[in-house]
Write a protein that holds these residues in place. Structure first.
Motif, short mmCIF file in Angstrom:
data_model
loop_
_atom_site.label_atom_id
_atom_site.label_comp_id
_atom_site.label_asym_id
_atom_site.label_seq_id
_atom_site.Cartn_x
_atom_site.Cartn_y
_atom_site.Cartn_z
N LEU A 68 0.82 -1.21 0.00
CA LEU A 68 0.00 0.00 0.00
C LEU A 68 0.85 1.27 0.00
N TYR A 69 2.00 1.19 0.61
CA TYR A 69 2.88 2.37 0.70
C TYR A 69 4.31 1.90 0.76
N HIS A 70 5.16 2.62 0.03
CA HIS A 70 6.60 2.35 0.07
C HIS A 70 7.32 3.69 0.06
N SER A 71 8.27 3.83 0.97
CA SER A 71 8.94 5.12 1.11
C SER A 71 10.01 5.36 0.05
N PHE A 72 10.47 4.32 -0.64
CA PHE A 72 11.55 4.47 -1.61
C PHE A 72 11.09 4.21 -3.04
N ILE A 73 10.14 3.32 -3.23
CA ILE A 73 9.70 2.92 -4.58
C ILE A 73 8.32 3.50 -4.83
N LEU A 74 8.19 4.25 -5.92
CA LEU A 74 6.92 4.83 -6.32
C LEU A 74 6.51 4.20 -7.65
N LYS A 75 5.34 3.60 -7.71
CA LYS A 75 4.85 2.91 -8.90
C LYS A 75 3.68 3.69 -9.50
N THR A 76 3.60 3.62 -10.83
CA THR A 76 2.48 4.25 -11.53
C THR A 76 1.24 3.36 -11.43
N GLU A 77 0.14 3.88 -11.94
CA GLU A 77 -1.11 3.13 -11.89
C GLU A 77 -1.04 1.87 -12.75
N GLU A 78 -0.39 1.95 -13.90
CA GLU A 78 -0.26 0.78 -14.76
C GLU A 78 0.57 -0.32 -14.10
N GLN A 79 1.64 0.06 -13.44
CA GLN A 79 2.47 -0.92 -12.75
C GLN A 79 1.71 -1.59 -11.60
N LEU A 80 0.89 -0.80 -10.92
CA LEU A 80 0.08 -1.37 -9.85
C LEU A 80 -0.93 -2.38 -10.40
N GLN A 81 -1.53 -2.06 -11.56
CA GLN A 81 -2.49 -2.99 -12.15
C GLN A 81 -1.82 -4.29 -12.60
N VAL A 82 -0.62 -4.16 -13.17
CA VAL A 82 0.12 -5.37 -13.58
C VAL A 82 0.48 -6.23 -12.37
N ALA A 83 0.92 -5.59 -11.31
CA ALA A 83 1.26 -6.35 -10.09
C ALA A 83 0.02 -7.02 -9.50
N LEU A 84 -1.13 -6.29 -9.55
CA LEU A 84 -2.37 -6.87 -9.03
C LEU A 84 -2.80 -8.06 -9.87
N ALA A 85 -2.70 -7.97 -11.20
CA ALA A 85 -3.06 -9.09 -12.07
C ALA A 85 -2.14 -10.29 -11.83
N ARG A 86 -0.86 -10.02 -11.64
CA ARG A 86 0.09 -11.11 -11.37
C ARG A 86 -0.25 -11.81 -10.05
N ARG A 87 -0.62 -11.04 -9.08
CA ARG A 87 -0.97 -11.63 -7.78
C ARG A 87 -2.26 -12.45 -7.90
N GLU A 88 -3.26 -11.95 -8.62
CA GLU A 88 -4.49 -12.71 -8.79
C GLU A 88 -4.24 -14.01 -9.53
N GLU A 89 -3.38 -13.99 -10.53
CA GLU A 89 -3.06 -15.21 -11.26
C GLU A 89 -2.37 -16.21 -10.35
N ARG A 90 -1.46 -15.72 -9.50
CA ARG A 90 -0.79 -16.62 -8.57
C ARG A 90 -1.78 -17.23 -7.58
N LEU A 91 -2.72 -16.45 -7.10
CA LEU A 91 -3.73 -16.99 -6.19
C LEU A 91 -4.63 -18.00 -6.88
N ARG A 92 -4.96 -17.76 -8.16
CA ARG A 92 -5.81 -18.70 -8.89
C ARG A 92 -5.10 -20.04 -9.09
#
Length: 541
Positions: A296-320
């Motif tokens: 949810l928050y990182h003090s050193f790494i800032l991600k764009t909205e597209e990067q967040l969506q890609v990470a979310l999709a990767r996590r959902e695929e891993r959970l599936r």
């Protein structure tokens, strides 16, 4: 009656007090303080010091092993009512501190930039105040500079507040407040200062000498002319006894406080003495769940909205994929259980069928020979052994040797060699028994007449074993039956010399497992009268 009633009332009141204490203890948050991975000796001591801060609602003697995983602590935390984990880890570059909220998170990860142990803080003080009664109650939490509107700052404040029991300002007992935990946030440097203090309340408005008298500490009055000087004005006290009270720490007590002179509605001063440990923390990131969710928050790494969506999709695929593997594993477990149950039923049915067959063949006996093959009949096996004996020895076996094959009808596979008859060596040329295989068992274990017995015993004479009246025609069946039941020795010629004892039979190719030297001696003597062997001496093999 009065004493019994009083005892019952006391027991009832004591039980009610224990129940209230248990309910109150279960309603407050609890914590585990432990480490993961390899840590040094100083970090282990820091963990013990943090446990002292979190007392009494923490596991002070928690034992952690190398094989314990985070899942083990989570499994134990539920029954014990643990709500927070304080986890310390060490990397080659720094020390990390994780604050986890159970059971669903979030997880706050801090970097410990600096820390000091209790022993280091106490050793730097000239007069410290630290005793065991201070740790019977939880500390008073004080948060400083957490009023910012940023999301991660509010989350940190909420996490720290939920680590300790809440306080009702209208019902709080001031005597239960012995310690204070101060967490201060610096917005410029984004660092947190973790400080632990011991709290003390002293009355104000009286001279130092009077305070010493109230505390039962008598000062040195050798330079005073009258005791009124001690009460009216300050005398020269030591520098360590000097007080620094002012408007910043003077207040009016709402209730009486433990200590001499601390009365209700009287002014008193609150003094803090640091007892450690001391830490300086920096927030690194905030995660969902137990260190496995989205960042949810990182003090050193800032991600764009597209990067967040890609990470979310990767996590959902891993959970599936994980859910699919779990479903497949459960199906395999059920299939193996069904196969195991079917195999068990089939085995039980086979065992029951065999028992029924055995009972039908042998009557009531359901026992089965463990050394016999399953597909072979006992009579057939006995017949095979008897046939093997005929082929190798060249004569009929004894009835006692193979009882099952006594009445067997010989087929075309029978050996064409007829059974040999024994020739007698007695004087007069009387023939011996025509059926040597039916001789008594005792006669088969007798030694040869020419063999010298041990102990100086002379062999029997050739003709002493024949009873009068038994010298009849060997072809008569009655004579055969009389010879079968006779217990006396029967003379035998040199054509057969103890075939069952493993000796060589002259005139045949069969050689048993007997000793060669004994065979040569007995063949050289050539006498046909059998003798009873003498028991061997001790130590002779």
């Amino acid at each position: 009656m009065g004493r019994e009633g009083k005892t019952k009332n006391q027991k009832r009141a004591r039980a009610a007090a224990q129940q209230r204490a248990q309910d109150q203890f279960a309603s407050v948050p609890h914590s585990f303080v432990f480490h993961r991975g390899r840590v040094g000796r100083s970090l282990q001591q820091l963990i013990l010091d943090v446990r002292r801060v979190m007392e009494p609602f923490t596991a002070s003697t928690l034992q952690v092993r190398k094989k314990n995983s985070l899942k083990d602590f989570v499994a134990v935390a539920g029954p014990l009512g643990v709500t927070h984990f304080l986890v310390f880890t060490k990397s080659p570059t720094n020390v990390n501190f994780k604050l986890v909220r159970l059971p669903g998170g979030p997880t706050l990860t801090f970097k410990v930039t600096q820390y000091s142990l209790i022993k280091d803080v106490v050793s730097s003080l000239k007069h410290h105040r630290m005793h065991e009664q201070q740790f019977t109650h939880h500390p008073l939490l004080v948060l400083n500079s957490f009023g910012l509107q940023q999301m991660h700052v509010k989350l940190m404040a909420t996490m720290f507040q939920n680590m300790f029991p809440s306080i009702n300002v209208h019902k709080v007992n001031l005597n239960a407040i012995k310690r204070c935990l101060l967490i201060s946030y610096n917005a410029d440097t984004q660092l947190l200062d973790f400080r632990h203090y011991s709290l003390k309340v002293v009355p104000v408005g009286a001279s130092k000498g009077l305070k010493k008298l109230l505390q039962e500490k008598f000062p040195n009055m050798s330079r005073l002319e009258d005791i009124s000087e001690l009460l009216a004005k300050d005398i020269n006290l030591s520098e360590s006894e000097a007080e620094q009270d002012g408007t910043h720490n003077i207040l009016e007590l709402p209730q009486a406080y433990a200590g001499r002179g601390n009365m209700k509605a009287q002014q008193s001063a609150v003094r803090l003495t640091e007892i450690g440990p001391r830490m300086t923390l920096q927030l690194i990131k905030v995660e969902e769940g137990l260190s496995q969710g989205n960042v949810l928050y990182h003090s050193f790494i800032l991600k764009t909205e597209e990067q967040l969506q890609v990470a979310l999709a990767r996590r959902e695929e891993r959970l599936r994929l994980k859910a699919e593997r779990r479903c497949r594993q459960e199906a395999d477990v059920q299939r193996k259980e069904a196969q195991r149950e079917a195999h068990r039923k089939q085995s039980l049915a086979g065992i029951k069928r065999k028992q029924q067959q055995q009972q039908g063949e042998d009557g009531d006996s359901g026992a089965e020979d463990p050394g016999m093959p399953e597909d072979q009949d006992p009579a057939d096996q006995s017949d095979d052994d008897a046939e093997y004996y005929r082929q190798e020895v060249g004569e009929e076996p004894d009835q006692d040797l193979f009882p099952k094959s006594a009445k067997r009808k010989h087929g075309p596979q029978r050996s064409p060699q007829p059974s040999k008859r024994l020739r007698t060596s007695q004087a007069g040329g009387q023939p011996a028994s025509p059926q040597p295989g039916r001789a008594s068992r005792k006669a088969k274990h007798r030694s040869l007449p020419g063999q010298q017995q041990r102990g100086g015993r002379s062999p029997r004479e050739p003709g002493i074993s024949q009873r009068p009246g038994q010298q009849k025609d060997p072809r008569s069946p009655k004579a055969h039956r009389r010879q079968e039941g006779a217990r006396s020795l029967k003379p035998k010629g040199p054509t057969q010399q103890g075939t069952k004892r493993g000796l060589r039979v002259p005139g045949s190719k069969f050689k048993g497992p007997g000793k060669p030297g004994l065979q040569r001696k007995q063949a050289a003597r050539g006498k046909g009268v059998l003798q009873r062997p003498r028991a061997p001496k001790k130590g002779w093999h």
